[in-house]
Scaffold this motif. Structure first.
Motif, PDB file in Angstrom:
ATOM      1  N   ALA A   1      -5.589 -43.911  27.068  1.00  0.00           N
ATOM      2  CA  ALA A   1      -4.331 -43.710  26.341  1.00  0.00           C
ATOM      3  C   ALA A   1      -3.457 -42.720  27.101  1.00  0.00           C
ATOM      4  N   ASP A   2      -2.494 -43.249  27.857  1.00  0.00           N
ATOM      5  CA  ASP A   2      -1.580 -42.412  28.635  1.00  0.00           C
ATOM      6  C   ASP A   2      -0.739 -41.520  27.730  1.00  0.00           C
ATOM      7  N   GLY A   3      -0.646 -40.255  28.055  1.00  0.00           N
ATOM      8  CA  GLY A   3       0.223 -39.345  27.331  1.00  0.00           C
ATOM      9  C   GLY A   3      -0.264 -38.945  25.954  1.00  0.00           C
ATOM     10  N   ALA A   4      -1.456 -39.342  25.584  1.00  0.00           N
ATOM     11  CA  ALA A   4      -1.957 -39.105  24.224  1.00  0.00           C
ATOM     12  C   ALA A   4      -2.629 -37.745  24.109  1.00  0.00           C
ATOM     13  N   ARG A   5      -2.129 -36.936  23.191  1.00  0.00           N
ATOM     14  CA  ARG A   5      -2.803 -35.698  22.812  1.00  0.00           C
ATOM     15  C   ARG A   5      -3.770 -36.000  21.672  1.00  0.00           C
ATOM     16  N   GLU A   6      -4.328 -34.960  21.071  1.00  0.00           N
ATOM     17  CA  GLU A   6      -5.352 -35.168  20.045  1.00  0.00           C
ATOM     18  C   GLU A   6      -4.848 -36.031  18.897  1.00  0.00           C
ATOM     19  N   ALA A   7      -3.634 -35.776  18.415  1.00  0.00           N
ATOM     20  CA  ALA A   7      -3.114 -36.531  17.265  1.00  0.00           C
ATOM     21  C   ALA A   7      -2.923 -37.996  17.611  1.00  0.00           C
ATOM     22  N   GLU A   8      -2.300 -38.268  18.783  1.00  0.00           N
ATOM     23  CA  GLU A   8      -2.075 -39.667  19.175  1.00  0.00           C
ATOM     24  C   GLU A   8      -3.394 -40.382  19.467  1.00  0.00           C
ATOM     25  N   ALA A   9      -4.337 -39.665  20.090  1.00  0.00           N
ATOM     26  CA  ALA A   9      -5.635 -40.281  20.388  1.00  0.00           C
ATOM     27  C   ALA A   9      -6.389 -40.611  19.108  1.00  0.00           C
ATOM     28  N   THR A  10      -6.334 -39.709  18.148  1.00  0.00           N
ATOM     29  CA  THR A  10      -7.004 -39.961  16.869  1.00  0.00           C
ATOM     30  C   THR A  10      -6.369 -41.144  16.147  1.00  0.00           C
ATOM     31  N   LEU A  11      -5.032 -41.232  16.205  1.00  0.00           N
ATOM     32  CA  LEU A  11      -4.339 -42.366  15.586  1.00  0.00           C
ATOM     33  C   LEU A  11      -4.738 -43.677  16.253  1.00  0.00           C
ATOM     34  N   CYS A  12      -4.852 -43.649  17.570  1.00  0.00           N
ATOM     35  CA  CYS A  12      -5.295 -44.849  18.297  1.00  0.00           C
ATOM     36  C   CYS A  12      -6.699 -45.242  17.862  1.00  0.00           C
ATOM     37  N   ALA A  13      -7.584 -44.264  17.732  1.00  0.00           N
ATOM     38  CA  ALA A  13      -8.954 -44.548  17.294  1.00  0.00           C
ATOM     39  C   ALA A  13      -8.969 -45.121  15.886  1.00  0.00           C
ATOM     40  N   GLU A  14      -8.134 -44.588  15.027  1.00  0.00           N
ATOM     41  CA  GLU A  14      -8.068 -45.110  13.658  1.00  0.00           C
ATOM     42  C   GLU A  14      -7.607 -46.567  13.639  1.00  0.00           C
ATOM     43  N   ARG A  15      -6.640 -46.908  14.504  1.00  0.00           N
ATOM     44  CA  ARG A  15      -6.178 -48.298  14.569  1.00  0.00           C
ATOM     45  C   ARG A  15      -7.289 -49.225  15.050  1.00  0.00           C
ATOM     46  N   LEU A  16      -8.106 -48.755  15.987  1.00  0.00           N
ATOM     47  CA  LEU A  16      -9.219 -49.571  16.471  1.00  0.00           C
ATOM     48  C   LEU A  16     -10.255 -49.795  15.373  1.00  0.00           C
ATOM     49  N   VAL A  17     -10.568 -48.752  14.629  1.00  0.00           N
ATOM     50  CA  VAL A  17     -11.522 -48.901  13.518  1.00  0.00           C
ATOM     51  C   VAL A  17     -10.954 -49.843  12.459  1.00  0.00           C
ATOM     52  N   GLU A  18      -9.654 -49.668  12.147  1.00  0.00           N
ATOM     53  CA  GLU A  18      -9.020 -50.521  11.132  1.00  0.00           C
ATOM     54  C   GLU A  18      -8.939 -51.978  11.581  1.00  0.00           C
ATOM     55  N   ALA A  19      -8.927 -52.205  12.887  1.00  0.00           N
ATOM     56  CA  ALA A  19      -8.865 -53.584  13.382  1.00  0.00           C
ATOM     57  C   ALA A  19     -10.080 -54.400  12.964  1.00  0.00           C
ATOM     58  N   LEU A  20     -11.167 -53.710  12.639  1.00  0.00           N
ATOM     59  CA  LEU A  20     -12.389 -54.413  12.214  1.00  0.00           C
ATOM     60  C   LEU A  20     -12.584 -54.347  10.700  1.00  0.00           C
ATOM     61  N   ALA A  21     -11.537 -53.937   9.980  1.00  0.00           N
ATOM     62  CA  ALA A  21     -11.664 -53.850   8.518  1.00  0.00           C
ATOM     63  C   ALA A  21     -11.910 -55.223   7.904  1.00  0.00           C
ATOM     64  N   GLU A  22     -11.251 -56.231   8.443  1.00  0.00           N
ATOM     65  CA  GLU A  22     -11.477 -57.594   7.973  1.00  0.00           C
ATOM     66  C   GLU A  22     -12.616 -58.227   8.765  1.00  0.00           C
ATOM     67  N   PRO A  23     -13.454 -59.037   8.118  1.00  0.00           N
ATOM     68  CA  PRO A  23     -14.577 -59.656   8.823  1.00  0.00           C
ATOM     69  C   PRO A  23     -14.097 -60.545   9.980  1.00  0.00           C
ATOM     70  N   ILE A  24     -14.934 -60.660  11.002  1.00  0.00           N
ATOM     71  CA  ILE A  24     -14.705 -61.599  12.103  1.00  0.00           C
ATOM     72  C   ILE A  24     -15.271 -62.954  11.674  1.00  0.00           C
ATOM     73  N   ILE A  25     -14.480 -64.003  11.775  1.00  0.00           N
ATOM     74  CA  ILE A  25     -14.919 -65.335  11.352  1.00  0.00           C
ATOM     75  C   ILE A  25     -15.254 -66.167  12.581  1.00  0.00           C
ATOM     76  N   VAL A  26     -16.482 -66.641  12.656  1.00  0.00           N
ATOM     77  CA  VAL A  26     -16.923 -67.542  13.722  1.00  0.00           C
ATOM     78  C   VAL A  26     -17.706 -68.678  13.086  1.00  0.00           C
ATOM     79  N   ASN A  27     -17.299 -69.892  13.387  1.00  0.00           N
ATOM     80  CA  ASN A  27     -17.949 -71.077  12.788  1.00  0.00           C
ATOM     81  C   ASN A  27     -17.975 -70.983  11.261  1.00  0.00           C
TER      82      ASN A  27
END
Length: 505
Positions: free
Chosen positions: A166-192
């Protein structure tokens, strides 16, 4: 190859004018075929003179580079991008981190490294099989790609591990990025039509507080990620207390400097390179070993990066070259002259030294061996740090008689154009590709492509890390000339090496 001979009265060209000046010319050009297709060729022009010194003919030799360029591009794709997710792989992400750190230092900006490990993914693989697991990973990669910012670099490190720079990211921006990654898996992954509920553990390391070097930041982000995983998932920022090994690293660096000054803890082991067609000894590589008085044998994977960080590689490289040359002289004194060159590894710090050739010449001549007895191995990453400087130094080495090879080929970023300009004789195919080439079609394709690319450039290929006879057979069938690995011999002391390879008297 196409050989064309034309009279001197033929229309001139820039290549012929240049050739007349020095008697020859060579370089890469685009030539147009009758059907209009532009073809890249490596063209050599030689001037022939008559009895009175007049120019009578030009001899042109053209090598079609289309196949080599196509193979080089294929190598790049296979070597630097994960085939499953199409994300950058470990090698490419590491290089991008290195570049990002240079920018961050120059601009006095922050930067964050995030390590992500999937929670409960092992259950998917164990219960559903690898095909479904691969489909889940591909879907996760798409979600992560949508979650990060445009200026961030997302990559897959292997297995179920991902990384974000994460270019230019301080603690707050890095934490926000991490939260978005965790939230990306909030919904189940559907396969077959089957849902899979996953989570993510994310570790964050911040530049410059948590480290200034790529390996340091990645290690600290990795440590933080494992702390998050041990706590049941979520996000953790790296804290110095997480790594008690840091103090140990400082102490180890101090011990290494002391060992270098004394020399009695350092030694060389020697590993053979074999001609795959005949089984004969075709090369010897000198490998550094460190036997710590209280810790025992320290792995080169531990102390070489440490020496690089602490700017000890120039002195360490001199020690290795000096010990290798003395050992070669000792073998010759006993009546055995190895039928091949002795290879030593050369670091970026050695290559950057203003007196690189002079230092090497003094050491080699002091030992009483010839410059043409020695081969120097340089990694792609070493050469690509400063291409123009490397080119000058390598040509000086080669003109002095020292042979040159590119080590760990396939893991760096040397293009075909650079490869043609480097005065190297051998390409050593990195063991990471050779190790799984019989089971991984991508690795097999990379190995075959490197061999195919080297052939028209008249470069000798050496496969590293050969441990099985089946690997040797496959390499031989692909046209690889030489090999090195445990199948032919482990690194051993000079005495053991001579006992094995010296012909009986």
């Amino acid at each position: 190859e196409l050989h064309v001979q034309s009279p001197a009265s033929a229309p001139g060209s820039v290549t012929e004018e240049d050739a007349e000046t020095v008697g020859h010319w060579k370089g890469e050009l685009l030539v147009r075929r009758k059907d209009g297709e532009a073809v890249p060729v490596w063209l050599s022009v030689v001037v022939l003179h008559g009895p009175h010194g007049e120019v009578t003919h030009y001899i042109r030799t053209a090598v079609d580079l289309r196949e080599s360029k196509a193979q080089a591009e294929r190598i790049r794709q296979l070597a630097f991008y994960d085939p499953l997710t199409t994300l950058p792989n470990r090698a490419l992400v590491t290089d991008r981190l290195r570049q990002a750190l240079v920018r961050a230092e120059r601009r006095q900006q922050a930067l964050a490294v995030l390590f992500i490990d999937l929670d409960r993914f092992k259950d998917v693989n164990d219960t559903q099989g690898h095909d479904v697991g691969d489909a889940v990973l591909a879907a996760v990669a798409q979600r992560f790609a949508a979650a990060v910012r445009r200026e961030d670099s997302l990559g897959r490190f292997g297995g179920d591990e991902f990384i974000v720079i994460a270019d230019g990211a301080r603690e707050a921006e890095a934490t926000l990025c991490a939260e978005r990654l965790v939230e990306a898996l909030a919904e189940p992954i559907i396969v077959n039509d089957q849902p899979f509920v996953l989570g993510a553990s994310v570790g964050i390391a911040l530049y410059p507080g948590d480290g200034r070097l790529p390996d340091e930041l990645m290690k600290h982000a990795d440590i933080a990620m494992y702390r998050a995983k041990a706590g049941g998932g979520g996000i953790r920022l790296y804290q110095p207390g997480m790594s008690s090994a840091l103090g140990e690293r400082v102490a180890l660096a101090r011990d290494l400097r002391a060992a270098l000054s004394r020399g009695d803890e350092l030694s060389l082991h020697f590993q053979p390179q074999i001609d795959l067609a005949t089984g004969a000894l075709s090369g010897i590589e000198a490998l550094l070993r460190w036997n710590h008085p209280s810790l025992g044998a320290i792995s080169p994977a531990t102390f070489i990066p440490l020496a690089e960080e602490r700017s000890m590689m120039l002195d360490l490289g001199d020690w290795v070259l000096r010990a290798a040359c003395r050992q070669l002289a000792a073998w010759k004194a006993t009546g055995w002259t190895p039928p091949c060159r002795l290879a030593v590894n050369v670091s970026a710090q050695q290559l950057d030294a203003p007196d690189a050739l002079a230092r090497a010449r003094r050491i080699i001549e002091a030992a009483g061996v010839g410059m043409d007895d020695i081969e120097m191995e340089l990694t792609e990453s070493t050469l690509m740090r400063n291409i123009e400087h490397a080119m000058v130094v390598l040509h000086e080495f080669r003109a002095a008689g020292i042979a040159l090879s590119i080590d760990d080929f396939g893991t760096g970023y040397s293009s075909l154009a650079h490869l043609k300009r480097f005065p190297v004789e051998r390409l050593k195919i990195d063991m990471s590709f050779v190790r799984d080439m019989l089971n991984d079609p991508n690795d097999y394709a990379i190995v075959g492509s490197i061999i195919g690319m080297a052939r028209p450039l008249r470069l000798i290929t050496v496969a590293e890390g050969v441990e099985q006879a089946a690997q040797a057979d496959a390499l031989r069938a692909l046209g690889c000339a030489h090999a090195q690995g445990f199948l032919f011999g482990r690194p051993v002391t000079a005495e053991e090496f001579a006992r094995r390879w010296r012909p009986p008297r």
